[in-house]
Design a protein around this motif. Structure first.
Motif, PDB file in Angstrom:
ATOM      1  N   ALA A  68       3.342   4.876  -8.399  1.00  0.00           N
ATOM      2  CA  ALA A  68       3.091   3.705  -7.324  1.00  0.00           C
ATOM      3  C   ALA A  68       2.378   3.383  -6.419  1.00  0.00           C
ATOM      4  O   ALA A  68       2.513   3.302  -5.709  1.00  0.00           O
ATOM      5  CB  ALA A  68       4.528   2.705  -7.927  1.00  0.00           C
ATOM      6  N   ALA A  72      -0.728   2.980  -3.935  1.00  0.00           N
ATOM      7  CA  ALA A  72      -0.303   1.821  -3.063  1.00  0.00           C
ATOM      8  C   ALA A  72      -1.350   2.583  -1.242  1.00  0.00           C
ATOM      9  O   ALA A  72      -1.866   1.708  -0.880  1.00  0.00           O
ATOM     10  CB  ALA A  72       0.751   2.214  -2.265  1.00  0.00           C
ATOM     11  N   ALA A  91       5.461  -2.652  -7.534  1.00  0.00           N
ATOM     12  CA  ALA A  91       4.959  -1.207  -7.593  1.00  0.00           C
ATOM     13  C   ALA A  91       5.358  -0.806  -9.122  1.00  0.00           C
ATOM     14  O   ALA A  91       5.114  -0.439  -9.990  1.00  0.00           O
ATOM     15  CB  ALA A  91       3.836  -1.034  -6.420  1.00  0.00           C
TER      16      ALA A  91
END
Length: 182
Positions: A68, A72, A91
């Motif tokens: 995640a 990002a 996320a």
């Protein structure tokens, strides 16, 4: 109740510090990167704990959180109107869902494997025992649907309000209440 899982999570944090250093060298420093870095160091254990409750496995939970954060960092989201921690919670939940889907597909394919080979995996899992409280929590969570599990983890583990959970999961507050009270 969740402190047992926190101990397990904090042991893995040292490995994660090295990974974030590698990520920093790859990606240029921007405001979004700085906010993500701050979120990583401040909330890493919380996110791993949340993922742990969703995917039942500490190493997979660490992988979910790392995935995640890497996504990002690659996307470089704009945090002008949103909280980076909230963004990362979403996320991590999405990465956990993806991981569970992959797991379901692999289990379908493993069902064709002879019994002796599939027992090997369960024997290995049995060797790594969790404390009894954590086992009870994991068993109860695994009996829930995916959406119920997400709501329960967000509400009890992350101490999020109905409104925050609804925003996180893109569902109504009424749906959140319904999933929590089933």
């Amino acid at each position: 109740m969740f402190t047992i899982l926190n101990l397990e999570v904090s042991q893995k944090r040292g490995d994660s510090v090295a990974i974030i250093e590698d990520m920093k060298s790859i990606i240029s420093d921007s405001t979004a990167t700085q906010k993500l870095e701050q979120t990583y160091f401040t909330h890493h254990n919380d996110l791993v704990q949340m993922a742990r409750l969703l995917v039942d496995d500490i190493s997979t939970a660490n992988d979910v959180v790392q995935e995640a954060f890497m996504k990002a960092l690659n996307v470089q989201p704009n945090f002008k109107n949103s909280d980076p921690f909230f963004y990362m919670k979403r996320a991590v939940m999405n990465s956990a869902k993806s991981q569970l889907r992959k797991r379901q597909v692999s289990r379908k394919h493993l069902s064709a494997v002879p019994v002796e080979e599939s027992n090997l995996e369960s024997k290995l899992e049995a060797e790594v025992e969790l404390p009894i409280d954590a086992q009870i929590i994991q068993k109860a969570l695994s009996a829930l649907s995916q959406r119920q599990r997400e709501c329960v983890v967000a509400f009890h583990s992350q101490k999020m309000s109905y409104k925050e959970i609804a925003r996180l999961l893109n569902i109504s507050e009424g749906s959140v209440k319904q999933h929590l009270h089933r």
